[in-house]
Design an enzyme around this catalytic site. Structure first.
Site, PDB file in Angstrom:
ATOM      1  N   LYS A   1       0.914  -1.235   0.087  1.00 22.61           N
ATOM      2  CA  LYS A   1      -0.024   0.146  -0.194  1.00 22.61           C
ATOM      3  C   LYS A   1       1.052   1.262   0.078  1.00 22.61           C
ATOM      4  O   LYS A   1       1.631   1.429   0.732  1.00 22.61           O
ATOM      5  CB  LYS A   1      -0.843   0.019   1.304  1.00 22.61           C
ATOM      6  CG  LYS A   1      -2.279   0.378   1.002  1.00 22.61           C
ATOM      7  CD  LYS A   1      -2.949   0.167   2.360  1.00 22.61           C
ATOM      8  CE  LYS A   1      -4.328   0.923   2.434  1.00 22.61           C
ATOM      9  NZ  LYS A   1      -4.981   0.785   3.607  1.00 22.61           N
TER      10      LYS A   1
HETATM   11  C1  E4P Z   1      -8.305   1.031   3.960  1.00 26.99           C
HETATM   12  O1  E4P Z   1      -7.526   0.777   3.046  1.00 26.99           O
HETATM   13  C2  E4P Z   1      -8.254   2.494   4.533  1.00 26.99           C
HETATM   14  O2  E4P Z   1      -6.727   2.621   5.114  1.00 26.99           O
HETATM   15  C3  E4P Z   1      -9.231   2.622   5.682  1.00 26.99           C
HETATM   16  O3  E4P Z   1     -10.339   2.259   4.914  1.00 26.99           O
HETATM   17  C4  E4P Z   1      -9.389   4.106   6.039  1.00 26.99           C
HETATM   18  O4  E4P Z   1     -10.566   3.783   6.973  1.00 26.99           O
HETATM   19  P1  E4P Z   1     -10.824   5.211   7.897  1.00 26.99           P
HETATM   20  O5  E4P Z   1     -11.100   6.581   6.796  1.00 26.99           O
HETATM   21  O6  E4P Z   1     -12.019   4.922   8.647  1.00 26.99           O
HETATM   22  O7  E4P Z   1      -9.681   5.250   8.729  1.00 26.99           O
END
Ligand code: E4P
Length: 213
Positions: A83
């Protein structure tokens, strides 16, 4: 539409995986920090539970560091997806890792053109953050709609992974729009599964069955 679980908490992953509907897992440094374990420790357990793409995020902010971290994470298991944040240095890293056939999930996408750039750089997944846009009074799902529309005009292999999902409405809209993946926290997965009329209906069926015995 594929459903990923958005957590690094092993018990949640184990529970959701037992339902038979989880195709992958997304984590981020905040989710890993909540577990009190290292990313590598969490990954070892997650990889044993879910046989699908598992996103693990780099913490470097320079391309060279991201590439090095990405290579190290990718070496752990073929299911690991690196990521990378949607920043200039991130784009360089996405291109370099994609050229090495390492799958990348581009994170922190808040407008469709960012997604287009990440797709051009060779990302496998594009993660638009819908909940965080809604939080500031914008329309997160409208952004996803625009991203999907844009990508339909071209042949990039990138998949749209709807992230920062906060409620069942986000999941329903994602599926209606034809998003490839939605990643959901455990709370939303439970909400999707549940309807009060299902519980009331089951209670009545069982009560009638017990009366008739
Ligand atoms: C997933 O890939 C993301 O990091 C995550 O969905 C972020 O979610 P949030 O905005 O609730 O922290």
């Amino acid at each position: 539409m594929k459903l990923f679980i958005d957590t690094a908490a092993i018990e949640e992953i184990r529970e959701a995986a037992s339902w038979g509907v989880i195709d992958g897992v997304t984590t981020n440094p905040s989710l890993v920090a909540k577990t009190g374990r290292s990313l590598e420790e969490a990954l070892t357990d997650i990889l044993e539970i879910v046989d699908g793409p598992i996103s693990a995020e780099v913490v470097s902010t320079e391309a060279d560091g991201m590439i090095e971290e990405g290579r190290r994470l990718a070496r752990i298991h073929p299911n690991v997806v690196v990521k990378i944040p949607m920043i200039e240095e991130g784009l360089k890293a996405i291109r370099a890792l994609a050229d090495e056939d390492i799958s990348v999930n581009t994170t922190l996408i808040f407008q469709p053109a960012q997604g287009l750039l990440a797709a051009k750089a060779g990302a496998t997944y594009l993660s638009p953050f819908v909940g965080r846009l809604d939080d500031i009074g914008e329309d997160g799902m409208a952004m996803v709609h625009s991203l999907i529309d844009m990508l339909e005009n071209y042949d990039y292999p990138a998949q749209v992974l709807v992230a920062s999902v906060r409620n069942p409405g986000h999941v329903i809209s994602a599926a209606e729009m034809g998003a490839d993946v939605a990643t959901c926290p455990m709370s939303v997965l439970r909400q999707i599964m549940k309807h009060p009329l299902t519980d009331i209906g089951l209670e009545k069926f069982l009560a009638d069955y017990n009366k008739s015995r």
